[in-house]
Design a protein around this motif. Structure first.
Motif, PDB file in Angstrom:
ATOM      1  N   LYS A 411       0.708  -1.366  -0.011  1.00 32.66           N
ATOM      2  CA  LYS A 411      -0.195  -0.120   0.007  1.00 32.66           C
ATOM      3  C   LYS A 411       0.976   1.320   0.224  1.00 32.66           C
ATOM      4  CE  LYS A 411      -3.823  -2.245   2.362  1.00 32.66           C
ATOM      5  NZ  LYS A 411      -4.937  -2.005   3.421  1.00 32.66           N
ATOM      6  N   ASP A 429      -1.045  -9.668   4.638  1.00 31.72           N
ATOM      7  CA  ASP A 429      -1.195  -8.516   5.218  1.00 31.72           C
ATOM      8  C   ASP A 429      -0.411  -8.113   6.264  1.00 31.72           C
ATOM      9  OD1 ASP A 429      -3.271  -8.052   3.755  1.00 31.72           O
ATOM     10  OD2 ASP A 429      -4.867  -8.943   4.988  1.00 31.72           O
ATOM     11  N   ILE A 438       0.592  -7.025   1.106  1.00 30.87           N
ATOM     12  CA  ILE A 438      -0.552  -7.981   0.703  1.00 30.87           C
ATOM     13  C   ILE A 438       0.060  -8.884  -0.265  1.00 30.87           C
ATOM     14  CG2 ILE A 438      -2.721  -8.346  -0.023  1.00 30.87           C
ATOM     15  CD1 ILE A 438      -3.234  -5.353   0.695  1.00 30.87           C
ATOM     16  N   GLN A 450      -7.817  -6.550  -5.734  1.00 28.99           N
ATOM     17  CA  GLN A 450      -8.515  -6.076  -4.687  1.00 28.99           C
ATOM     18  C   GLN A 450      -8.566  -4.530  -4.763  1.00 28.99           C
ATOM     19  OE1 GLN A 450      -6.771  -7.308  -0.774  1.00 28.99           O
ATOM     20  NE2 GLN A 450      -6.536  -9.385  -1.253  1.00 28.99           N
ATOM     21  N   GLU A 451      -9.661  -4.019  -4.005  1.00 25.77           N
ATOM     22  CA  GLU A 451      -9.897  -2.623  -4.363  1.00 25.77           C
ATOM     23  C   GLU A 451      -8.845  -2.281  -3.076  1.00 25.77           C
ATOM     24  OE1 GLU A 451     -13.028   0.844  -3.219  1.00 25.77           O
ATOM     25  OE2 GLU A 451     -13.719  -1.111  -3.801  1.00 25.77           O
ATOM     26  N   ILE A 452      -8.180  -1.265  -3.176  1.00 21.84           N
ATOM     27  CA  ILE A 452      -7.018  -0.560  -2.352  1.00 21.84           C
ATOM     28  C   ILE A 452      -7.006   0.956  -2.820  1.00 21.84           C
ATOM     29  CG2 ILE A 452      -4.769  -0.516  -1.598  1.00 21.84           C
ATOM     30  CD1 ILE A 452      -4.182  -3.277  -2.387  1.00 21.84           C
ATOM     31  N   ASN A 453      -7.287   1.688  -1.629  1.00 25.40           N
ATOM     32  CA  ASN A 453      -7.160   3.346  -1.815  1.00 25.40           C
ATOM     33  C   ASN A 453      -8.121   3.596  -2.879  1.00 25.40           C
ATOM     34  OD1 ASN A 453      -5.205   3.074   0.153  1.00 25.40           O
ATOM     35  ND2 ASN A 453      -3.437   3.406  -1.127  1.00 25.40           N
ATOM     36  N   VAL A 619       1.117   0.645  -4.141  1.00 26.68           N
ATOM     37  CA  VAL A 619       0.165   1.536  -4.683  1.00 26.68           C
ATOM     38  C   VAL A 619       0.011   3.197  -4.701  1.00 26.68           C
ATOM     39  CG1 VAL A 619      -2.436   1.567  -4.550  1.00 26.68           C
ATOM     40  CG2 VAL A 619      -1.243  -0.502  -3.881  1.00 26.68           C
TER      41      VAL A 619
END
Length: 665
Positions: A411, A429, A438, A450-453, A619
């Motif tokens: 992230k 994680d 992740i 996956q949905e991140i930020n 990310v």
């Protein structure tokens, strides 16, 4: 009643058995000596099994098992792929193969091919009955036989040291005590190999297009390889300090003063091949050109001796041999591997030996890349490396599938150093400093997003990397092997034993590696700077073809060896050795090179673990980083001094009390 000596030739010309029988009629399927040995076609039939069992560490090569070290038939299934313990291409691992184990290495191959040597000796003894003495035809056939005999002895001597030299056909009906032979000294065995090869180089056939036969050029290539082995064993063998009856008898090791004569023989054989017109296969597209070196038979320039497979063979009836290279090293699915997959994977230790982009800066911080493909597609990586490995974003040409290898995402990556990453515990994680990594586990989530930020982010690659070791068929090292993979649509199914690419037993690229090393070693032995310069020029010939930066010889090279190994290895010689690893990667030379240089026991002292090339997406920066990590499936690799020589097969010692065991066992 007549007594006929005959040789039975199986329909596939793959099995020969010599016998005697009383009979009135010629049995069907049996051929007389005068049929087999009076023509070139007959001799090819006679030598079919000799060629098939030749000690070549090829696609089907297995260290252990009932194939005597060389899997020549298709009855070992995928386990052959798991036995590739000679694919020692990483400088940081003695055993980079599917099992990750080296524990059986010292147990020995059980390789003792005196049945094939008897077949060859029979041919050598009988040929003069069918050809005019001193004729070119007779000498060419004798040369082929003696070159093959030298190859079989090379397969034994590089493993065991001195073995019994059998020059004649022994009478199987003689008393057992008369048939027993002691081991000859290691020096005498290397000289015996040299003697056979000198005859073959002088008298062998000179048709370069016959790359499937051991002609004078194949003999010269073997001379360049075998004598280089002998020279380094003589020069460095004494440093391992092994003692015992076998050493005292000269069965293990040679006097260091013998090194020069062997280096000279290797050097001369290399020059012989250059003068014969061999050269590197070259082309404008250096990546494609290096692929062509292994994907095609290049009779006009580089190829010297080639083992062919399947119906793709240029032999009129093809061969009955297949392998499973694509099946075992490519990942499963998507037109790639249909069975097994990823049995052998490259390590970061091997990849980083090539000219590649820097991944860590001077402050131990990971360098940011705009795209995952920038690691190999930004002009910094040498073409040879791109042709040796599949990296993420490369297209596998037969299937059209894009290789997808991603370790995970962060992230954010604030304040995290590379050394902290490599020592961190793998998992899902995990939070390190202010960064959150992740990764996905096992097979169920490959390629997931996956949905991140606030945006959808892909977490892992469809073909790797995996966290769990149970995801067989997907990669966990960050790259795949590309060398030798079919790119021409030859292998349509990629299932067990369906592959047909040829194996390059001898090619001019290896000869140049042998030449560079022999020339530099001679320069050291003789104090000849011109020979050292010649060695570097040869290295640069390889590097130019590879699309790599040329090497500048260091005039006062540092000694990189004494502090580490106890004997000198200067930095120029080390570069020559490293270049050999790069050029010959996955051609089954590395293990034997580390053995003959006598460096393996120190390199793997206390065990060594390998590392991955792990690509992560950051990310919040929209950037990529590449980290060196320890994979989950990772075991320490060891190498013990006694392993420089294999043990003489126990069954043979049991039958022949004159055979002295190798010391250390």
């Amino acid at each position: 009643m007549k007594i006929f000596k005959y040789v039975f030739v199986a329909a596939a010309l793959g099995l020969t058995v010599t016998s005697c029988a009383d009979m009135d009629l010629e049995p069907k399927g049996l051929l007389y000596d005068n049929v087999l040995m009076s023509s070139d076609n007959g001799i090819q039939k006679y030598l079919a099994l000799v060629y098939q069992d030749l000690p070549v560490e090829d696609f089907n090569y297995g260290q252990n098992g009932d194939q005597k070290g060389y899997a020549t038939v298709n009855n070992n299934g995928w386990h052959v792929g798991n036995q590739w313990q000679a694919q020692k291409s990483s400088p940081a691992s003695a055993c980079l193969e599917a099992t990750g184990r080296c524990s059986e290495y010292g147990d020995g191959w059980g390789y003792w091919p005196y049945d094939r040597i008897r077949d060859i000796n029979t041919l050598i003894e009988k040929l003069p009955q069918y050809y005019e003495e001193g004729s070119t035809e007779l000498n060419e056939h004798l040369a082929e036989a003696r070159a093959l005999r030298a190859f079989y002895y090379f397969g034994m001597v590089k493993r065991y040291g001195g073995v019994p030299i059998v020059r004649t056909v022994l009478d199987p009906l003689a008393p057992v005590e008369e048939l027993k032979q002691p081991r000859d000294t290691e020096y005498d065995c290397w000289k015996f190999i040299q003697e056979d090869l000198e005859f073959a180089m002088e008298n062998g056939a000179s048709d370069r297009s016959k790359v499937e036969r051991m002609n004078r050029y194949g003999a010269a290539a073997l001379m360049s390889r075998a004598m280089l082995y002998a020279g380094t064993i003589a020069k460095y063998g004494g440093y391992i300090s092994t003692t015992g009856p076998a050493v005292q008898a000269g069965l293990m090791g040679m006097s260091a003063d013998k090194a020069t004569e062997f280096f000279q023989a290797s050097y001369d054989a290399c020059k012989f091949l250059k003068e014969a017109g061999f050269k590197l296969h070259t082309g404008a597209d250096k990546v494609q050109n290096f692929l062509d070196v292994f994907g095609k038979i290049n009779k006009e320039d580089e190829d010297i001796f080639v083992k062919e497979y399947g119906s793709n063979s240029e032999l009129p009836a093809g061969t009955s041999l297949f392998h499973m290279w694509d099946t075992a090293i490519l990942p499963l699915g998507d037109g790639l591997s249909a069975d097994l997959g990823c049995a052998l994977q490259p390590t970061w230790e091997m990849i980083s030996m090539y000219q590649v982009p820097t991944t860590i800066d001077e402050n131990d911080q990971p360098i940011r890349f705009n795209d995952i493909t920038d690691f190999w597609n930004n002009g910094e990586m040498e073409a040879r490396c791109q042709a040796t490995f599949f990296f993420s974003g490369m297209k596998e040409p037969n299937s059209g599938t894009m290789i997808d290898i991603q370790a995970g995402v962060y992230k954010t990556f604030a304040g995290l150093t590379a050394s902290m990453v490599t020592s961190a515990e793998n998992g899902t994680d995990n939070e390190y400093n202010t960064g959150i990594r992740i990764r996905t586990d096992a097979a169920s989530n490959r390629g997931e997003s996956q949905e991140i930020n606030g945006k959808m982010v892909k977490i892992s690659g469809a073909h790797g990397m995996t966290v769990s070791g149970g995801d067989e068929g997907r990669g966990y090292m960050g790259a795949f092997i590309r060398k030798y993979v079919d790119y021409q649509g030859i292998n349509t199914t990629r299932v067990f034993f369906s592959c047909q690419q040829p194996w390059k037993i001898f090619r001019y690229g290896e000869v140049l590696c042998n030449w560079a090393e022999a020339a530099y070693e001679l320069g050291l032995e003789l104090g000849d700077e011109a020979l050292k310069q010649e060695a570097i020029a040869i290295v640069n010939e390889l590097r130019d073809r590879a699309g790599a930066r040329l090497y500048t010889m260091v005039s006062s090279p540092a000694d990189l060896g004494t502090e580490v190994y106890g004997f000198p290895i200067d930095e120029n010689l080390q570069f020559i050795r490293d270049e050999r690893a790069r050029e010959l990667c996955y051609e089954n030379h590395r293990l034997f090179d580390l053995r003959r240089w006598r460096v393996a026991d120190v390199m793997f002292q206390d065990g060594v673990k390998v590392h991955t090339l792990s690509a992560y997406y950051v990310v919040d920066e929209d950037k990529w980083i590449f980290l060196s990590e320890e994979p989950v499936e990772n075991r320490k690799q060891n190498f013990y001094k006694r392993w420089y020589y294999e043990q003489i097969p126990g069954g043979e010692i049991g039958k022949n009390d004159l055979l002295i065991r190798n010391d250390g066992y």
